[in-house]
Design a protein around this motif. Structure first.
Motif, mmCIF file in Angstrom:
data_model
loop_
_atom_site.group_PDB
_atom_site.id
_atom_site.type_symbol
_atom_site.label_atom_id
_atom_site.label_comp_id
_atom_site.label_asym_id
_atom_site.label_seq_id
_atom_site.Cartn_x
_atom_site.Cartn_y
_atom_site.Cartn_z
ATOM 1 N N UNK A 9 8.954 1.199 -0.619
ATOM 2 C CA UNK A 9 8.613 1.136 -2.035
ATOM 3 C C UNK A 9 7.216 1.708 -2.226
ATOM 4 N N UNK A 10 7.095 2.618 -3.184
ATOM 5 C CA UNK A 10 5.797 3.216 -3.510
ATOM 6 C C UNK A 10 5.559 3.022 -4.998
ATOM 7 N N UNK A 11 4.425 2.446 -5.315
ATOM 8 C CA UNK A 11 4.005 2.265 -6.706
ATOM 9 C C UNK A 11 2.879 3.237 -7.018
ATOM 10 N N UNK A 12 2.728 3.644 -8.273
ATOM 11 C CA UNK A 12 1.619 4.534 -8.627
ATOM 12 C C UNK A 12 0.273 3.913 -8.283
ATOM 13 N N UNK B 82 -3.675 2.891 -8.398
ATOM 14 C CA UNK B 82 -4.645 2.459 -9.400
ATOM 15 C C UNK B 82 -5.815 3.450 -9.388
ATOM 16 N N UNK B 83 -6.637 3.382 -10.386
ATOM 17 C CA UNK B 83 -7.815 4.260 -10.412
ATOM 18 C C UNK B 83 -8.716 3.998 -9.211
ATOM 19 N N UNK B 84 -8.834 2.741 -8.788
ATOM 20 C CA UNK B 84 -9.659 2.419 -7.619
ATOM 21 C C UNK B 84 -9.102 3.100 -6.364
ATOM 22 N N UNK B 85 -7.777 3.055 -6.201
ATOM 23 C CA UNK B 85 -7.160 3.685 -5.033
ATOM 24 C C UNK B 85 -7.369 5.196 -5.054
ATOM 25 N N UNK B 86 -7.258 5.799 -6.216
ATOM 26 C CA UNK B 86 -7.497 7.239 -6.327
ATOM 27 C C UNK B 86 -8.963 7.554 -6.036
ATOM 28 N N UNK B 87 -9.858 6.739 -6.557
ATOM 29 C CA UNK B 87 -11.286 6.927 -6.286
ATOM 30 C C UNK B 87 -11.570 6.848 -4.790
ATOM 31 N N UNK B 88 -10.993 5.839 -4.123
ATOM 32 C CA UNK B 88 -11.198 5.685 -2.683
ATOM 33 C C UNK B 88 -10.633 6.878 -1.913
ATOM 34 N N UNK B 89 -9.462 7.352 -2.302
ATOM 35 C CA UNK B 89 -8.875 8.518 -1.642
ATOM 36 C C UNK B 89 -9.742 9.758 -1.824
ATOM 37 N N UNK B 90 -10.217 9.962 -3.040
ATOM 38 C CA UNK B 90 -11.039 11.152 -3.291
ATOM 39 C C UNK B 90 -12.331 11.131 -2.485
ATOM 40 N N UNK B 91 -12.829 9.953 -2.167
ATOM 41 C CA UNK B 91 -14.050 9.888 -1.362
ATOM 42 C C UNK B 91 -13.789 10.313 0.081
ATOM 43 N N UNK B 92 -12.512 10.299 0.513
ATOM 44 C CA UNK B 92 -12.211 10.711 1.885
ATOM 45 C C UNK B 92 -11.524 12.074 1.973
ATOM 46 N N UNK C 106 -2.779 9.945 2.360
ATOM 47 C CA UNK C 106 -2.206 9.474 1.096
ATOM 48 C C UNK C 106 -1.053 8.511 1.384
ATOM 49 N N UNK C 107 -0.217 8.853 2.355
ATOM 50 C CA UNK C 107 0.892 7.970 2.727
ATOM 51 C C UNK C 107 0.374 6.622 3.188
ATOM 52 N N UNK C 108 -0.677 6.615 3.980
ATOM 53 C CA UNK C 108 -1.273 5.364 4.457
ATOM 54 C C UNK C 108 -1.735 4.518 3.280
ATOM 55 N N UNK C 109 -2.427 5.126 2.336
ATOM 56 C CA UNK C 109 -2.903 4.392 1.163
ATOM 57 C C UNK C 109 -1.738 3.843 0.351
ATOM 58 N N UNK C 110 -0.672 4.636 0.202
ATOM 59 C CA UNK C 110 0.496 4.194 -0.556
ATOM 60 C C UNK C 110 1.181 3.016 0.120
ATOM 61 N N UNK C 111 1.318 3.068 1.439
ATOM 62 C CA UNK C 111 1.958 1.983 2.173
ATOM 63 C C UNK C 111 1.133 0.703 2.134
ATOM 64 N N UNK C 112 -0.181 0.853 2.239
ATOM 65 C CA UNK C 112 -1.059 -0.321 2.215
ATOM 66 C C UNK C 112 -1.122 -0.953 0.829
ATOM 67 N N UNK C 113 -0.853 -0.178 -0.200
ATOM 68 C CA UNK C 113 -0.935 -0.690 -1.570
ATOM 69 C C UNK C 113 0.206 -1.646 -1.902
ATOM 70 N N UNK D 278 3.300 12.144 -3.668
ATOM 71 C CA UNK D 278 3.262 12.599 -5.060
ATOM 72 C C UNK D 278 3.535 11.446 -6.019
ATOM 73 N N UNK D 279 4.484 10.607 -5.675
ATOM 74 C CA UNK D 279 4.791 9.439 -6.513
ATOM 75 C C UNK D 279 3.580 8.524 -6.598
ATOM 76 N N UNK D 280 2.933 8.277 -5.471
ATOM 77 C CA UNK D 280 1.746 7.420 -5.431
ATOM 78 C C UNK D 280 0.643 7.982 -6.322
ATOM 79 N N UNK D 281 0.512 9.299 -6.316
ATOM 80 C CA UNK D 281 -0.540 9.943 -7.115
ATOM 81 C C UNK D 281 -0.117 10.179 -8.562
ATOM 82 N N UNK D 282 1.117 9.802 -8.895
ATOM 83 C CA UNK D 282 1.582 9.961 -10.267
ATOM 84 C C UNK D 282 1.970 11.377 -10.617
ATOM 85 N N UNK D 283 2.282 12.197 -9.593
ATOM 86 C CA UNK D 283 2.584 13.605 -9.834
ATOM 87 C C UNK D 283 4.004 13.970 -9.457
ATOM 88 N N UNK D 284 4.880 12.979 -9.292
ATOM 89 C CA UNK D 284 6.208 13.252 -8.760
ATOM 90 C C UNK D 284 7.220 13.554 -9.837
#
Length: 93
Positions: free
Chosen positions: A11-14, A16-26, A45-52, A79-85
């Motif tokens: 299961x992958x959910x879109x 949050x802004x915090x998660x996107x911010x954290x990803x962009x920093x890396x 990105x997959x790691x962040x999506x799974x941990x979310x 892409x789904x996690x980032x809201x671009x799917x």
């Protein structure tokens, strides 16, 4: 959204802004990734999506059990996690 990865349902959910911010920093600007993201970026990105969304599948499971043939599913999950799917608009599962 649910995805089938090997014999597991993920299961992958879109994000949050915090998660996107954290990803962009890396990984840098997410808007510039496009559909030809380097493998390392897809994994991060997959790691962040799974941990979310706590679930049985972890990034270690993905790295140990998946191959390059599974990359299209990982790309869709990212892409789904980032809201671009487009899959999120037309689910097939």
């Amino acid at each position: 959204m649910k995805f089938k990865l090997k014999d597991k349902e993920v299961t992958v959910n879109p994000a949050t802004l915090r998660q996107i911010h954290d990803l962009e920093s890396t990984i840098g600007n997410i808007a510039e990734i496009g559909d030809k993201a380097p493998f390392d970026v897809v994994i991060k990105i997959t790691k962040a999506a799974l941990e979310a969304t706590p679930q049985e599948v972890t990034i270690d499971w993905v790295l140990d059990n998946c191959g390059m043939g599974d990359l299209p599913v990982l790309n869709e999950m990212s892409a789904c996690f980032l809201g671009a799917s487009s899959v999120a608009q037309n689910p097939t599962t």
